[in-house]
Write a protein that holds these residues in place. Sequence first.
Motif, mmCIF file in Angstrom:
data_model
loop_
_atom_site.group_PDB
_atom_site.id
_atom_site.type_symbol
_atom_site.label_atom_id
_atom_site.label_comp_id
_atom_site.label_asym_id
_atom_site.label_seq_id
_atom_site.Cartn_x
_atom_site.Cartn_y
_atom_site.Cartn_z
ATOM 1 N N THR A 1 12.165 -9.109 34.166
ATOM 2 C CA THR A 1 10.812 -9.413 33.975
ATOM 3 C C THR A 1 10.158 -10.191 34.923
ATOM 4 N N MET A 2 8.829 -9.635 35.327
ATOM 5 C CA MET A 2 8.093 -10.349 36.017
ATOM 6 C C MET A 2 6.993 -10.850 35.270
ATOM 7 N N LEU A 3 6.761 -12.077 35.038
ATOM 8 C CA LEU A 3 5.804 -13.050 34.552
ATOM 9 C C LEU A 3 4.713 -13.470 35.568
ATOM 10 N N PHE A 4 3.507 -13.004 35.208
ATOM 11 C CA PHE A 4 2.384 -13.427 35.963
ATOM 12 C C PHE A 4 1.532 -14.326 34.952
ATOM 13 N N VAL A 5 1.226 -15.628 35.476
ATOM 14 C CA VAL A 5 0.445 -16.414 34.855
ATOM 15 C C VAL A 5 -1.202 -16.432 35.669
ATOM 16 N N TYR A 6 -2.043 -16.178 34.793
ATOM 17 C CA TYR A 6 -3.363 -16.158 35.532
ATOM 18 C C TYR A 6 -4.339 -17.264 34.801
ATOM 19 N N ARG A 7 -5.310 -17.574 35.446
ATOM 20 C CA ARG A 7 -6.133 -18.841 35.109
ATOM 21 C C ARG A 7 -6.940 -18.742 33.819
ATOM 22 N N GLY A 8 -7.440 -17.304 33.809
ATOM 23 C CA GLY A 8 -7.922 -16.816 32.484
ATOM 24 C C GLY A 8 -9.347 -16.075 32.794
ATOM 25 N N ARG A 9 -10.178 -15.697 31.535
ATOM 26 C CA ARG A 9 -11.320 -14.865 31.758
ATOM 27 C C ARG A 9 -12.240 -15.423 32.406
ATOM 28 N N HIS A 10 -12.461 -16.848 32.763
ATOM 29 C CA HIS A 10 -13.381 -17.380 33.717
ATOM 30 C C HIS A 10 -13.286 -17.090 35.037
ATOM 31 N N CYS A 11 -11.985 -16.519 35.501
ATOM 32 C CA CYS A 11 -11.756 -16.395 37.011
ATOM 33 C C CYS A 11 -11.917 -15.070 37.811
ATOM 34 N N PRO A 12 -12.661 -14.706 38.470
ATOM 35 C CA PRO A 12 -12.990 -13.712 39.060
ATOM 36 C C PRO A 12 -12.018 -13.122 39.960
ATOM 37 N N ARG A 13 -11.293 -14.195 40.749
ATOM 38 C CA ARG A 13 -10.197 -13.929 41.599
ATOM 39 C C ARG A 13 -9.101 -13.446 40.817
ATOM 40 N N CYS A 14 -8.677 -14.057 39.480
ATOM 41 C CA CYS A 14 -7.727 -13.381 38.814
ATOM 42 C C CYS A 14 -7.842 -12.027 38.420
ATOM 43 N N LYS A 15 -9.086 -11.677 38.110
ATOM 44 C CA LYS A 15 -9.453 -10.140 37.636
ATOM 45 C C LYS A 15 -9.379 -9.225 38.867
ATOM 46 N N ARG A 16 -9.470 -9.649 40.040
ATOM 47 C CA ARG A 16 -9.080 -8.674 41.183
ATOM 48 C C ARG A 16 -7.714 -8.616 41.383
ATOM 49 N N PHE A 17 -7.042 -9.759 41.358
ATOM 50 C CA PHE A 17 -5.630 -9.757 41.407
ATOM 51 C C PHE A 17 -4.889 -8.779 40.234
ATOM 52 N N LEU A 18 -5.558 -9.171 38.991
ATOM 53 C CA LEU A 18 -4.972 -8.166 37.822
ATOM 54 C C LEU A 18 -5.318 -6.538 38.074
ATOM 55 N N ASN A 19 -6.449 -6.544 38.432
ATOM 56 C CA ASN A 19 -6.825 -5.082 38.812
ATOM 57 C C ASN A 19 -5.942 -4.516 39.624
ATOM 58 N N LYS A 20 -5.468 -5.107 40.773
ATOM 59 C CA LYS A 20 -4.449 -4.438 41.703
ATOM 60 C C LYS A 20 -2.979 -4.380 41.145
ATOM 61 N N LEU A 21 -2.676 -5.299 40.254
ATOM 62 C CA LEU A 21 -1.536 -5.191 39.672
ATOM 63 C C LEU A 21 -1.620 -3.785 38.816
ATOM 64 N N ASN A 22 -2.641 -3.720 38.071
ATOM 65 C CA ASN A 22 -2.569 -2.643 37.046
ATOM 66 C C ASN A 22 -2.656 -1.287 37.624
ATOM 67 N N ASP A 23 -3.300 -1.267 38.963
ATOM 68 C CA ASP A 23 -3.200 -0.264 39.883
ATOM 69 C C ASP A 23 -1.487 0.245 40.383
ATOM 70 N N ALA A 24 -0.923 -0.902 40.585
ATOM 71 C CA ALA A 24 0.219 -0.605 40.961
ATOM 72 C C ALA A 24 1.307 -0.730 39.890
ATOM 73 N N LEU A 25 1.098 -0.899 38.695
ATOM 74 C CA LEU A 25 1.676 -0.868 37.553
ATOM 75 C C LEU A 25 2.995 0.161 37.420
ATOM 76 N N PRO A 26 2.724 1.439 37.525
ATOM 77 C CA PRO A 26 3.755 2.134 37.483
ATOM 78 C C PRO A 26 5.026 1.885 38.420
ATOM 79 N N ALA A 27 4.638 1.443 39.625
ATOM 80 C CA ALA A 27 5.907 1.071 40.390
ATOM 81 C C ALA A 27 6.581 -0.103 40.108
ATOM 82 N N TRP A 28 5.823 -1.052 39.474
ATOM 83 C CA TRP A 28 6.427 -2.338 38.894
ATOM 84 C C TRP A 28 7.204 -1.900 37.809
ATOM 85 N N THR A 29 6.819 -1.194 36.795
ATOM 86 C CA THR A 29 7.598 -1.037 35.628
ATOM 87 C C THR A 29 8.615 0.071 35.702
ATOM 88 N N ALA A 30 8.732 0.873 36.911
ATOM 89 C CA ALA A 30 9.707 1.345 37.166
ATOM 90 C C ALA A 30 11.281 0.637 37.271
#
Length: 171
Positions: A35-64
């Motif tokens: 398991t990879m656990l990512f902790v993010y700051r919360g809804r208030h953080c625009p940098r978190c959103k950019r990071f998590l959008n990148k994670l979501n784009d790469a998610l199939p490679a991660w979940t493989a």
Amino acid sequence: MTHPRPDVGGPLGKMQFSDTTGAMITLGQPKDRWTMLFVYRGRHCPRCKRFLNKLNDALPAWTAKMDVVVVSADTMEKAQADRAEFGWNFDLCWGLSEAQMRALGLYVSDPLSEAETDARFAEPGAFGITPEGTLMLVDISNGPAARPDLAELLDGMTFNIDNNRPVRGTA
């Protein structure tokens, strides 16, 4: 102030989080996958959103290779609003407690204003957890600007998993 480090090579300790679908996610106990656990700051953080959008784009490679869990100290409503706005496909959890933040060795911040958020929150972190529930990798930051490169992190985790590499940094 001393900042306790998480015990790499030791058990994570059981942690439970609710995700935005109402399911309970449990970490720190044996399971069949990494398991990879990512902790993010919360809804208030625009940098978190950019990071998590990148994670979501790469998610199939991660979940493989492993399960991916993302958590913040936000309320259920804030986490659900993020999921609705961004359409993220990973397990998005909420309600990270301050005790859990500290157990993970995360830096904890007070909001700068009520416009930012209304409660303490964790600064970013990434944690690689073995199928046995052992903490294998830790990457934490004391602010939103420092984040791991997702491609490099996945490549390194894949190498560690495929080659049964030992936990480092325990000397």
